[in-house]
Design an enzyme around this catalytic site. Structure first.
Site, mmCIF file in Angstrom:
data_model
loop_
_atom_site.group_PDB
_atom_site.id
_atom_site.type_symbol
_atom_site.label_atom_id
_atom_site.label_comp_id
_atom_site.label_asym_id
_atom_site.label_seq_id
_atom_site.Cartn_x
_atom_site.Cartn_y
_atom_site.Cartn_z
ATOM 1 N N CYS A 1 -13.477 -38.704 34.751
ATOM 2 C CA CYS A 1 -14.658 -37.877 34.961
ATOM 3 C C CYS A 1 -14.491 -36.583 34.155
ATOM 4 O O CYS A 1 -13.677 -35.736 34.507
ATOM 5 C CB CYS A 1 -14.792 -37.590 36.451
ATOM 6 N N CYS B 104 -33.066 -29.003 0.229
ATOM 7 C CA CYS B 104 -31.743 -29.591 0.401
ATOM 8 C C CYS B 104 -30.918 -28.893 1.475
ATOM 9 O O CYS B 104 -30.662 -27.701 1.379
ATOM 10 C CB CYS B 104 -31.033 -29.507 -0.951
#
Ligand code: ZN
Length: 385
Positions: free
Chosen positions: A361, A60
């Site tokens: 950008c 897990c």
């Protein structure tokens, strides 16, 4: 007490007795990466940050993540999926056991602070590596024990350690841990990350993770982050949750960011085109500020600009970014900063596509990508991960 628990405690005691706690482990030494050419590109970002990646599976991932994030030298522990056949699997797909993926954690660590061998020691001491495709009540190939090595050095160390453990007789049954070359890692859905930290009152956390963590802390007390370091980590996590209460101007960014992230966001640096994390990322999701977590751009407005930097034709909300005149490099450009924490993000140009005609950008180092949430019916976590 279950048989599994008994075995874990016996194992811890046996290991402590056999190896005097540390005989297998030398002092932390920097790992020299023996990279194959195809791995060089993948590791480049990490080498910039001086962090090394390890990918481990021992049942897990809620438990594994809770354990590893407390180790000194571990900068991040992300729950995810590795070792399977399908691309970008969901939790639901992985839990069928049919995709071949294992629940893993991907750890970024500083080899000056903790060695790969020390991580292996924690890895093998915190699960039962003799039960094939099973950890306690969790059964299935997704819960298998595995080391996904990133280079030959990691492979050699893992194989040697496994052999030493087998030879020691610490286990009555042979170790079945798989040692396989790392191929890909897919971060798990958001609700699986920091699961224990955020849900420690839930039954599974109290019943399974809490006792495991307690044993881990006892055995590895000398390898844990100090209280101060954990407090700082928790502070960072809390800041992300209560952004309005944070004094963003006075945060010690140097301590919280990688060198690259700091250079870009605080010194208005520019990263290299095509050598950054998100320029080619086509997955659906959100791009958040790497410093304060403010959502900045959506994958829906991302486009291929050909520049080698992640480019968008508009922000999620114009209020989330601020524009500043930038007169460096003998021209006037428009700099874009995060409206909340003032991080430098990049520039905006007027040669973008419609409908805005703008090109935002951005630097990948200023962003943190968050994969899109899965559809609602898959969001509810099951009883065990
Ligand atoms: Zn920000």
């Amino acid at each position: 007490m279950t048989k599994q628990n008994t075995r874990f405690i016996l194992f811890s005691l046996a290991i402590a007795g056999f190896f005097g706690g540390a005989a297998l482990i030398s002092q932390p030494t920097p790992i020299v990466l023996a990279e194959t050419p195809d791995m060089q590109e993948k590791e480049k970002t990490d080498s910039i940050e001086n962090l090394v990646t390890a990918t481990l599976a021992n049942g897990c991932f809620w438990c594994t993540e809770a354990v590893f994030r407390e180790l000194k030298g571990v900068h991040s522990a992300i729950s995810g999926y590795s070792g399977g056949r399908s691309k970008d699997p969901t939790y639901k797909e992985v839990s069928t056991g049919l995709t071949g993926h294992a629940e893993v954690i991907q750890v970024k660590y500083d080899p000056q602070e903790i060695s790969f061998e020390e991580l292996l020691e924690v890895f093998w001491k915190t699960h039962d590596p003799t039960t094939l495709n099973q950890q306690g009540a969790d059964v299935g190939t997704q819960y298998r024990s595995a080391v996904f090595y990133h280079n030959d050095e990691q492979r050699r160390l893992a194989e040697e350690y496994k052999q030493k453990l087998d030879d020691s007789g610490a286990f009555s049954n042979p170790i079945v841990t798989e040692i396989t070359k790392f191929d890909s890692f897919y971060p798990a859905e958001d609700y699986h990350q920091d699961y224990f930290a955020l849900n420690h009152r839930e039954p599974y956390c109290r019943r399974v993770i809490q006792p495991k963590l307690k044993k881990f802390r006892n055995v590895f007390h000398d390898k844990l982050k100090t209280r101060k370091e954990i407090a700082a980590m928790e502070e960072t996590e809390a800041e992300a949750k209560n952004p309005d209460e944070v004094d963003w101007k006075n945060v010690n960014w140097k301590a919280k960011l990688t060198r690259e992230q700091y250079h870009v966001t605080t010194e208005a640096g520019t990263e290299r085109p095509f050598k950054n994390e998100y320029w080619d990322n086509k997955k659906p999701g959100l791009y958040k500020c790497v410093r304060c977590g403010l959502p900045l751009y959506s994958s829906e407005t991302k486009y291929e600009s050909g520049t080698g930097w992640p480019s968008f034709f508009k922000p999620i909300d114009v209020k989330n970014v601020t524009e500043h005149s930038d007169r460096s490099f003998f021209s006037v450009r428009t700099e874009i900063r995060c409206a909340r924490c003032d991080a430098h993000l990049g520039h905006v140009f007027d040669d973008g596509p419609q409908p805005t005609g703008l090109r935002y950008c951005m630097n990948s180092a200023a962003l943190n990508f968050q994969k899109a949430e899965k559809p609602a019916q898959e969001k509810e976590p099951a009883e065990t991960p």
